[in-house]
Design a protein around this motif. Structure first.
Motif, mmCIF file in Angstrom:
data_model
loop_
_atom_site.group_PDB
_atom_site.id
_atom_site.type_symbol
_atom_site.label_atom_id
_atom_site.label_comp_id
_atom_site.label_asym_id
_atom_site.label_seq_id
_atom_site.Cartn_x
_atom_site.Cartn_y
_atom_site.Cartn_z
ATOM 1 N N ASN A 33 27.885 91.585 43.676
ATOM 2 C CA ASN A 33 28.018 92.477 44.828
ATOM 3 C C ASN A 33 28.951 91.939 45.904
ATOM 4 O O ASN A 33 29.264 92.653 46.856
ATOM 5 C CB ASN A 33 26.651 92.753 45.441
ATOM 6 C CG ASN A 33 25.947 93.893 44.731
ATOM 7 O OD1 ASN A 33 26.467 95.000 44.670
ATOM 8 N ND2 ASN A 33 24.787 93.616 44.154
ATOM 9 N N ARG A 34 29.340 90.675 45.751
ATOM 10 C CA ARG A 34 30.185 90.075 46.805
ATOM 11 C C ARG A 34 31.017 88.962 46.177
ATOM 12 O O ARG A 34 30.527 88.237 45.307
ATOM 13 C CB ARG A 34 29.284 89.510 47.906
ATOM 14 C CG ARG A 34 30.014 88.809 49.042
ATOM 15 C CD ARG A 34 29.063 88.615 50.220
ATOM 16 N NE ARG A 34 27.834 87.974 49.789
ATOM 17 C CZ ARG A 34 27.506 86.705 50.073
ATOM 18 N NH1 ARG A 34 28.296 85.957 50.799
ATOM 19 N NH2 ARG A 34 26.373 86.199 49.630
ATOM 20 N N VAL A 35 32.245 88.853 46.618
ATOM 21 C CA VAL A 35 33.143 87.785 46.162
ATOM 22 C C VAL A 35 33.744 87.132 47.396
ATOM 23 O O VAL A 35 34.184 87.832 48.311
ATOM 24 C CB VAL A 35 34.284 88.370 45.295
ATOM 25 C CG1 VAL A 35 35.281 87.286 44.926
ATOM 26 C CG2 VAL A 35 33.729 89.046 44.050
ATOM 27 N N ARG A 46 32.359 68.244 54.197
ATOM 28 C CA ARG A 46 31.225 68.593 53.359
ATOM 29 C C ARG A 46 30.674 69.894 53.921
ATOM 30 O O ARG A 46 30.474 70.004 55.134
ATOM 31 C CB ARG A 46 30.178 67.475 53.477
ATOM 32 C CG ARG A 46 29.336 67.262 52.240
ATOM 33 C CD ARG A 46 28.484 66.004 52.389
ATOM 34 N NE ARG A 46 27.452 66.020 51.384
ATOM 35 C CZ ARG A 46 27.495 65.356 50.241
ATOM 36 N NH1 ARG A 46 28.501 64.560 49.991
ATOM 37 N NH2 ARG A 46 26.520 65.470 49.364
ATOM 38 N N ARG A 47 30.474 70.898 53.107
ATOM 39 C CA ARG A 47 29.994 72.176 53.641
ATOM 40 C C ARG A 47 28.901 72.758 52.760
ATOM 41 O O ARG A 47 28.582 72.185 51.724
ATOM 42 C CB ARG A 47 31.150 73.148 53.860
ATOM 43 C CG ARG A 47 31.982 73.472 52.652
ATOM 44 C CD ARG A 47 33.163 74.331 53.033
ATOM 45 N NE ARG A 47 32.725 75.575 53.674
ATOM 46 C CZ ARG A 47 33.538 76.412 54.313
ATOM 47 N NH1 ARG A 47 34.809 76.132 54.424
ATOM 48 N NH2 ARG A 47 33.075 77.531 54.841
ATOM 49 N N GLY A 48 28.351 73.863 53.204
ATOM 50 C CA GLY A 48 27.200 74.408 52.497
ATOM 51 C C GLY A 48 25.960 74.079 53.307
ATOM 52 O O GLY A 48 25.698 74.683 54.337
ATOM 53 N N PHE A 49 25.208 73.093 52.870
ATOM 54 C CA PHE A 49 23.981 72.652 53.561
ATOM 55 C C PHE A 49 22.993 73.811 53.733
ATOM 56 O O PHE A 49 22.513 74.069 54.828
ATOM 57 C CB PHE A 49 24.292 72.030 54.944
ATOM 58 C CG PHE A 49 25.092 70.768 54.878
ATOM 59 C CD1 PHE A 49 24.466 69.538 54.686
ATOM 60 C CD2 PHE A 49 26.478 70.797 54.992
ATOM 61 C CE1 PHE A 49 25.203 68.367 54.622
ATOM 62 C CE2 PHE A 49 27.232 69.634 54.925
ATOM 63 C CZ PHE A 49 26.587 68.430 54.747
ATOM 64 N N HIS A 50 22.734 74.510 52.647
ATOM 65 C CA HIS A 50 21.729 75.574 52.715
ATOM 66 C C HIS A 50 21.248 75.935 51.310
ATOM 67 O O HIS A 50 21.860 75.544 50.308
ATOM 68 C CB HIS A 50 22.294 76.821 53.423
ATOM 69 C CG HIS A 50 23.471 77.451 52.729
ATOM 70 N ND1 HIS A 50 24.771 77.292 53.153
ATOM 71 C CD2 HIS A 50 23.536 78.251 51.635
ATOM 72 C CE1 HIS A 50 25.582 77.969 52.352
ATOM 73 N NE2 HIS A 50 24.859 78.538 51.418
ATOM 74 N N ALA A 51 20.150 76.677 51.284
ATOM 75 C CA ALA A 51 19.670 77.330 50.066
ATOM 76 C C ALA A 51 19.525 78.810 50.421
ATOM 77 O O ALA A 51 19.875 79.225 51.531
ATOM 78 C CB ALA A 51 18.334 76.729 49.640
ATOM 79 N N ILE A 121 18.645 79.643 54.073
ATOM 80 C CA ILE A 121 17.704 78.627 54.580
ATOM 81 C C ILE A 121 18.573 77.428 54.957
ATOM 82 O O ILE A 121 19.080 76.721 54.082
ATOM 83 C CB ILE A 121 16.669 78.222 53.522
ATOM 84 C CG1 ILE A 121 15.944 79.454 52.970
ATOM 85 C CG2 ILE A 121 15.676 77.217 54.107
ATOM 86 C CD1 ILE A 121 15.058 79.178 51.763
ATOM 87 N N ARG A 122 18.788 77.245 56.245
ATOM 88 C CA ARG A 122 19.718 76.208 56.705
ATOM 89 C C ARG A 122 19.004 74.960 57.225
ATOM 90 O O ARG A 122 19.665 73.973 57.560
ATOM 91 C CB ARG A 122 20.642 76.761 57.791
ATOM 92 C CG ARG A 122 21.596 77.825 57.275
ATOM 93 C CD ARG A 122 22.644 78.154 58.311
ATOM 94 N NE ARG A 122 23.570 79.170 57.858
ATOM 95 C CZ ARG A 122 24.653 78.935 57.130
ATOM 96 N NH1 ARG A 122 24.966 77.721 56.764
ATOM 97 N NH2 ARG A 122 25.448 79.926 56.772
ATOM 98 N N ASP A 123 17.691 75.027 57.291
ATOM 99 C CA ASP A 123 16.912 73.900 57.791
ATOM 100 C C ASP A 123 16.215 73.228 56.597
ATOM 101 O O ASP A 123 15.465 73.880 55.856
ATOM 102 C CB ASP A 123 15.886 74.416 58.811
ATOM 103 C CG ASP A 123 15.001 73.296 59.308
ATOM 104 O OD1 ASP A 123 15.505 72.443 60.057
ATOM 105 O OD2 ASP A 123 13.817 73.255 58.917
HETATM 106 P P1 TYD Z 1 29.245 79.218 56.069
HETATM 107 O O1 TYD Z 1 27.999 79.783 55.514
HETATM 108 O O2 TYD Z 1 29.158 78.318 57.262
HETATM 109 O O3 TYD Z 1 30.039 78.477 54.934
HETATM 110 P P2 TYD Z 1 29.542 77.230 54.058
HETATM 111 O O4 TYD Z 1 28.131 77.502 53.675
HETATM 112 O O5 TYD Z 1 30.468 77.202 52.902
HETATM 113 O O6 TYD Z 1 29.648 75.982 54.872
HETATM 114 O O7 TYD Z 1 30.199 80.445 56.402
HETATM 115 C C1 TYD Z 1 31.264 80.357 57.327
HETATM 116 C C2 TYD Z 1 31.322 81.638 58.148
HETATM 117 O O8 TYD Z 1 31.630 82.753 57.331
HETATM 118 C C3 TYD Z 1 29.995 81.944 58.831
HETATM 119 O O9 TYD Z 1 30.295 82.413 60.147
HETATM 120 C C4 TYD Z 1 29.434 83.085 58.023
HETATM 121 C C5 TYD Z 1 30.657 83.771 57.480
HETATM 122 N N1 TYD Z 1 30.447 84.441 56.174
HETATM 123 C C6 TYD Z 1 30.469 85.815 56.108
HETATM 124 O O10 TYD Z 1 30.638 86.521 57.114
HETATM 125 N N2 TYD Z 1 30.292 86.410 54.883
HETATM 126 C C7 TYD Z 1 30.108 85.682 53.752
HETATM 127 O O11 TYD Z 1 29.967 86.256 52.655
HETATM 128 C C8 TYD Z 1 30.087 84.246 53.845
HETATM 129 C C9 TYD Z 1 29.882 83.392 52.621
HETATM 130 C C10 TYD Z 1 30.270 83.663 55.070
#
Ligand code: TYD
Length: 133
Positions: A33-35, A46-51, A121-123
């Protein structure tokens, strides 16, 4: 819940070059549904840090390479994405961090759901509460 895993997409090629195909709900086990794609990332970042609560994803380095750290509480592991044919099926219950991006890295992400900040889930403490059961 399924376990995150690496799968491989067939490489179709001829003398002109290579081609790889991914169809929704076929090789990858969900409807796309999303790319989105991550590129121009600084090497030391390093990025992401979530589930997630529900979003399933497929990660492919269509150019260059990067690593993904995965933690589903029971196991912590690192996956190297270094080929456009290598696909990480990332389940919602894996805390993930992407790192070691090469300069030319383009990380393509196919997702099962539209963007919803509430699905993140970012915490890490909350992550353990939700999935530590
Ligand atoms: P973020 O989740 O911080 O990226 P990562 O997990 O890779 O570190 O996303 C960066 C920004 O982009 C944040 O403001 C949310 C936005 N975003 C969207 O608007 N739509 C999306 O599909 C994604 C993945 C991020």
């Amino acid at each position: 819940m399924e376990i995150s895993k690496v799968i491989f997409v067939n490489e179709l090629g001829d003398e002109r070059g290579k081609l790889a195909v991914i169809e929704s709900n076929q090789l990858i086990p969900f409807i796309i549904n999303r790319v989105f794609y991550i590129y121009g990332t600084k090497g030391e970042v390093r990025r992401g840090f979530h589930a997630h609560h529900k979003t399933r994803q497929a990660l492919i380095c269509v150019s260059g390479n990067c690593k993904v750290y995965l933690d589903n509480i029971k196991r912590k592991t690192d996956v190297l994405l270094d080929s456009p044919t290598k696909v990480l099926i990332l389940e919602p219950n894996d805390w993930h961090e992407m790192y070691d991006f090469s300069v030319d890295c383009v990380l393509l992400v196919l997702a099962s759901h539209l963007y919803d900040a509430e699905d993140y889930i970012r915490d890490y403490e909350k992550f353990k509460e939700v999935y530590g059961g």
